[in-house]
Write an enzyme that holds these catalytic residues in place. Structure first.
Site, PDB file in Angstrom:
ATOM      1  N   GLU A  42     -30.810 -93.370 -33.729  1.00  0.00           N
ATOM      2  CA  GLU A  42     -31.710 -92.439 -33.231  1.00  0.00           C
ATOM      3  C   GLU A  42     -31.119 -91.071 -32.562  1.00  0.00           C
ATOM      4  OE1 GLU A  42     -35.072 -94.536 -30.897  1.00  0.00           O
ATOM      5  OE2 GLU A  42     -33.428 -96.295 -31.030  1.00  0.00           O
ATOM      6  N   SER A  90     -37.764 -96.432 -32.146  1.00  0.00           N
ATOM      7  CA  SER A  90     -38.297 -95.281 -32.908  1.00  0.00           C
ATOM      8  C   SER A  90     -38.789 -95.847 -34.195  1.00  0.00           C
ATOM      9  CB  SER A  90     -37.042 -94.349 -33.067  1.00  0.00           C
ATOM     10  OG  SER A  90     -36.754 -93.859 -31.825  1.00  0.00           O
ATOM     11  N   TYR A 119     -42.419 -88.802 -35.027  1.00  0.00           N
ATOM     12  CA  TYR A 119     -41.637 -87.327 -34.682  1.00  0.00           C
ATOM     13  C   TYR A 119     -42.147 -86.174 -35.440  1.00  0.00           C
ATOM     14  CZ  TYR A 119     -39.025 -90.639 -32.223  1.00  0.00           C
ATOM     15  OH  TYR A 119     -38.515 -91.818 -31.003  1.00  0.00           O
ATOM     16  N   ARG A 157     -42.066 -97.288 -20.901  1.00  0.00           N
ATOM     17  CA  ARG A 157     -43.536 -96.994 -21.739  1.00  0.00           C
ATOM     18  C   ARG A 157     -43.652 -98.258 -22.506  1.00  0.00           C
ATOM     19  NH1 ARG A 157     -42.090 -94.169 -26.275  1.00  0.00           N
ATOM     20  NH2 ARG A 157     -42.959 -95.846 -27.343  1.00  0.00           N
ATOM     21  N   ASP A 184     -45.977-100.478 -25.357  1.00  0.00           N
ATOM     22  CA  ASP A 184     -46.893-100.270 -26.287  1.00  0.00           C
ATOM     23  C   ASP A 184     -47.925-101.610 -26.180  1.00  0.00           C
ATOM     24  OD1 ASP A 184     -45.635 -97.917 -26.882  1.00  0.00           O
ATOM     25  OD2 ASP A 184     -44.416 -98.794 -28.366  1.00  0.00           O
ATOM     26  N   GLU A 198     -43.908-103.936 -27.100  1.00  0.00           N
ATOM     27  CA  GLU A 198     -42.635-103.642 -26.785  1.00  0.00           C
ATOM     28  C   GLU A 198     -42.546-102.832 -25.692  1.00  0.00           C
ATOM     29  OE1 GLU A 198     -40.123-100.765 -29.301  1.00  0.00           O
ATOM     30  OE2 GLU A 198     -41.473-101.819 -30.798  1.00  0.00           O
ATOM     31  N   ASN A 206     -40.038 -99.570 -23.888  1.00  0.00           N
ATOM     32  CA  ASN A 206     -39.183 -98.793 -23.957  1.00  0.00           C
ATOM     33  C   ASN A 206     -38.702 -98.066 -22.667  1.00  0.00           C
ATOM     34  OD1 ASN A 206     -37.869 -96.071 -24.716  1.00  0.00           O
ATOM     35  ND2 ASN A 206     -38.811 -96.287 -26.574  1.00  0.00           N
ATOM     36  N   GLY A 232     -38.899 -90.922 -25.518  1.00  0.00           N
ATOM     37  CA  GLY A 232     -38.690 -89.903 -25.960  1.00  0.00           C
ATOM     38  C   GLY A 232     -39.193 -88.662 -25.248  1.00  0.00           C
TER      39      GLY A 232
END
Length: 326
Positions: free
Chosen positions: A18, A159, A228, A267, A269, A282, A284, A288
């Site tokens: 990443e 990612s 992205y 964060r 999900d 998951e 994070n 980002g």
């Protein structure tokens, strides 16, 4: 001490898969921090001279925009603790356990957080029998437990790297083999159809969840391109879900933040199925910070600017280190 007088080392880059996203996050955060009035110096953990600069530079705080292995898994966090530099985001344990999806699921389940049924496949077990019967038995177990459509995930990549949604025995087997290119452990989950949601949690000690974002990907799933590429997905915030359901999901996101021992920011999900069940996928620990990232979108929906959020992360980092800033 005056907050904006703090000398900030902004870390981005690194050696993970990443890296390019990390560099983009670094650019976004650097602009926000400078707008907030901080003195910022960009450093790349993949460059030895930058690491030496980090040790010798007398920085007050490190602002982390490092994604993936080596930057988000506790390694860099341990280094920063060794050299006594406060840093944004979660500590060594929270970073490590959140990065490994197989470990995070165990803690979700311990806390009573709904998460899809799963099977963990280890590369040495997969390759244990040269005649192939070992992997055949594993596949049969997966199909029996999880059904014929699954999410296959490299355990410690982010990612959407090394993640596949496949249906049928042959496709699942091929995806597991492909995921082993990224990790020696692969998580296979029951596929849950529904609305893709994500919740940012902020704070140190006292946590708050930002408005939920609904993700509508251009592709069939929220893959790397959807995350992205400009126009790769639509972010709807607040999500188009019932307020009571939203509050429940925000509470689960805070619970995930707590049980994984996250700090500063996380964060999580979720998938909201047609029956109203929210399944945690998951968490994070270093979301980002690019132009298409979710954290800035959630902040805007909460009435906060990105510079304000970045300032808050610095305050939380100093607070975690026992330092009070004005």
């Amino acid at each position: 001490m005056e907050l904006t007088k703090q000398k900030v080392a902004l870390l981005s880059g690194g050696t993970s898969s990443e890296r390019e996203i990390s560099l983009a996050s670094g650019a976004g955060a650097e602009a926000a921090l400078k707008e907030a009035g901080f003195s910022v110096e960009r450093l790349d953990p993949a460059v030895a001279s930058d690491l030496k600069r980090l040790i010798d530079g007398e920085f007050d705080v490190a602002f982390l925009c490092t994604h993936g292995r080596g930057g988000e898994d506790g390694s860099l966090q341990g280094f920063l603790e060794t050299i006594d530099v406060p840093y944004t985001g979660s500590g060594v344990f929270g970073s490590a356990v959140s990065m490994d999806k197989t470990k995070a699921k165990i803690l979700y389940e311990t806390a009573g957080i709904l998460t899809p049924s799963s099977v963990i496949v280890r590369k040495n077990e997969w390759n244990a029998e040269t005649d192939g019967t070992g992997s055949h038995a594993i596949i049969e177990h997966i199909l029996e437990k999880l059904g014929h459509k699954c999410a296959i995930k490299a355990a410690s990549e982010g990612s959407s790297v090394g993640i596949y949604i496949e249906e049928g025995k042959d496709a699942i087997e091929q995806a597991i083999q492909a995921a082993f290119e990224y990790d020696d452990n692969v998580l296979i989950e029951q596929y849950i159809a529904g609305i893709e949601l994500t919740v940012v949690v902020l704070g140190e000690g006292q946590f708050r969840a930002l408005p939920i974002i609904e993700i509508v990907p251009k592709n069939a799933s929220y893959d790397f391109e959807s995350k992205y590429a400009p126009g790769g997905s639509e972010h709807i915030c607040p999500a188009r879900i019932d307020d009571v359901v939203a509050q429940r999901i925000q509470a689960w996101a805070i619970k995930a933040h707590e049980v994984l021992e996250c700090s500063g920011v996380s964060r999580t999900d979720f998938i909201l199925d047609p029956q109203g069940n929210a399944w945690a996928l998951e968490t994070n620990t270093l979301p980002g910070m690019t132009e298409t990232s979710l954290l800035p979108d959630a902040a805007r929906a909460a009435g906060e600017t990105f510079p304000e959020v970045c300032t808050g992360l610095v305050v939380d980092a100093l607070k975690k280190a026992g330092i009070t800033a004005l």
